[in-house]
Scaffold this motif. Structure first.
Motif, mmCIF file in Angstrom:
data_model
loop_
_atom_site.group_PDB
_atom_site.id
_atom_site.type_symbol
_atom_site.label_atom_id
_atom_site.label_comp_id
_atom_site.label_asym_id
_atom_site.label_seq_id
_atom_site.Cartn_x
_atom_site.Cartn_y
_atom_site.Cartn_z
ATOM 1 N N ALA A 140 0.814 -1.224 0.000
ATOM 2 C CA ALA A 140 0.000 0.000 0.000
ATOM 3 C C ALA A 140 0.842 1.266 0.000
ATOM 4 N N THR A 141 1.992 1.217 -0.680
ATOM 5 C CA THR A 141 2.851 2.399 -0.752
ATOM 6 C C THR A 141 3.064 2.891 -2.181
ATOM 7 N N TYR A 142 2.702 2.076 -3.185
ATOM 8 C CA TYR A 142 2.975 2.500 -4.568
ATOM 9 C C TYR A 142 2.094 1.729 -5.556
ATOM 10 N N SER A 147 -2.646 3.501 -1.987
ATOM 11 C CA SER A 147 -1.359 4.185 -1.874
ATOM 12 C C SER A 147 -1.412 5.677 -2.190
ATOM 13 N N SER A 150 0.590 7.908 0.002
ATOM 14 C CA SER A 150 1.942 7.445 0.318
ATOM 15 C C SER A 150 2.985 8.535 0.083
ATOM 16 N N GLU A 182 6.715 -2.154 -4.434
ATOM 17 C CA GLU A 182 6.307 -2.615 -3.104
ATOM 18 C C GLU A 182 7.036 -3.874 -2.656
#
Length: 256
Positions: A140-142, A147, A150, A182
Motif C-alpha cells: 500500500a505504498t505505490y 497508496s 503514500s 512494493e
C-alpha cells in the motif's frame, strides 16, 4: 467515464463497465477464443461482433496485442518444448534479471515532465525498488488503490505531475510497477517465477496456439493494466485457467 478516441470526436464504448479498457480486453480474448472453434455461421457472426466491440472501445493497445500475442504464443510453445515447465520459469527469471540490469538504458528514469503515466510509474517503481533494496517499500505504498497518500510519491517527484491529483484512476494503471516498488527486486523475481510456472503449467495442459495466445495476451496486458491485481481482470484470468484445466480449447481445422 466518458473518453474519446484520439484524433476523432467519437465516444469510446464502455458497455457495462466503467471504462472502455475492460470492454476491449474481454472483446479481444473472446475473439481469440472464437478463433479456436470450427468455423460456422454463428462463430463467424460472433467473431465480427467481438472485433467491432474491440474497435468501438477505442483501445488501440488491445488491438495491437490481439496480433502481437500470436508470435509470443509460438515462443511459449517453443520454450515449453525445449525447457519444460520449471526450465521455462528459470528462463523467465534470467530475462527479468537482464532487464533489471539494463532498465535505465531501456526505459530511462527521467520522470520530470513526462506525461506518459505508465512510463512514469515504471520509472518511479525502479527508483523506489533501488532506494528500498532489496524488498521494496512495502504494501500500500505505490501503484495500488490504497497508496494515494503514500510519501513514496513525494520522494520520487511523481506528486508534481498533473495526473497525480486524479488519484487511483491513474496510480493503479499497471500491475508490475506496483509489484516492483512494493516488493523490491527480489520479491518481484519470486512473484514472476511463480507466475511463469503457472503460465507454463497451463501450456503443458493445453498447448494449442489459441490457448497460448490467450495466455500471451493476458501477460502482455499486465504490462499496462492491473491484470493480476484488479478483481475484474482476475476473474477473466480464472476463466482462462478453467479453459486450460478442462482442455476445452483445441486446434481447429483451419489453423495451427
Amino acid at each position: 467515464m466518458d473518453t474519446y478516441i484520439t484524433g476523432f470526436d467519437i465516444r469510446r464504448m464502455t458497455g457495462v463497465y466503467n471504462h472502455p479498457t475492460l470492454l476491449g480486453y474481454l472483446s479481444a480474448i473472446s475473439f481469440i477464443y472464437l478463433l479456436s472453434k470450427p468455423l460456422s455461421r454463428e462463430v463467424f457472426l460472433l467473431l465480427i461482433i467481438s472485433f467491432i466491440l474491440l474497435l468501438l472501445s477505442g483501445q488501440r493497445g488491445e488491438l495491437v496485442l490481439l496480433f502481437a500475442c500470436f508470435p509470443l504464443a509460438y515462443l511459449l510453445r517453443v520454450s515449453y518444448k525445449m525447457f519444460g515447465v520449471f526450465g521455462s520459469g528459470i528462463l523467465s527469471l534470467i530475462i527479468y534479471i537482464i532487464t533489471c540490469m539494463n532498465f535505465e538504458s531501456i526505459f530511462g528514469i527521467d520522470i520530470a515532465g513526462d506525461n506518459v503515466v505508465r512510463h512514469v510509474l515504471y520509472a518511479g517503481a525502479y527508483q523506489v525498488a533501488f532506494d528500498y533494496f532489496p524488498l521494496g517499500s512495502g504494501m500500500a505504498t505505490y501503484g495500488s488503490s490504497n497508496s494515494a497518500e503514500s510519501l513514496v510519491y513525494y520522494d520520487t517527484g511523481i506528486e508534481m505531475l498533473w495526473w497525480f491529483s486524479k488519484g487511483t484512476a491513474f496510480l493503479t494503471d499497471t500491475t508490475w510497477a506496483m509489484i516492483l516498488a512494493e516488493s523490491g527486486f527480489i520479491g518481484t523475481g519470486v512473484y514472476l517465477f511463480f507466475v511463469s510456472i503457472l503460465l507454463f503449467y497451463c501450456v503443458s495442459r493445453n498447448s494449442s496456439i489459441y490457448s497460448c495466445a490467450i495466455l500471451s495476451f493476458i501477460l502482455l496486458e499486465s504490462l499496462s493494466n492491473p491484470t493480476f491485481t484488479s478483481y475484474v481482470y482476475v476473474l477473466v484470468v480464472g476463466f482462462a485457467y478453467a479453459l486450460f484445466s478442462g482442455g476445452g480449447m483445441r486446434e481447429n481445422s483451419y489453423g495451427d
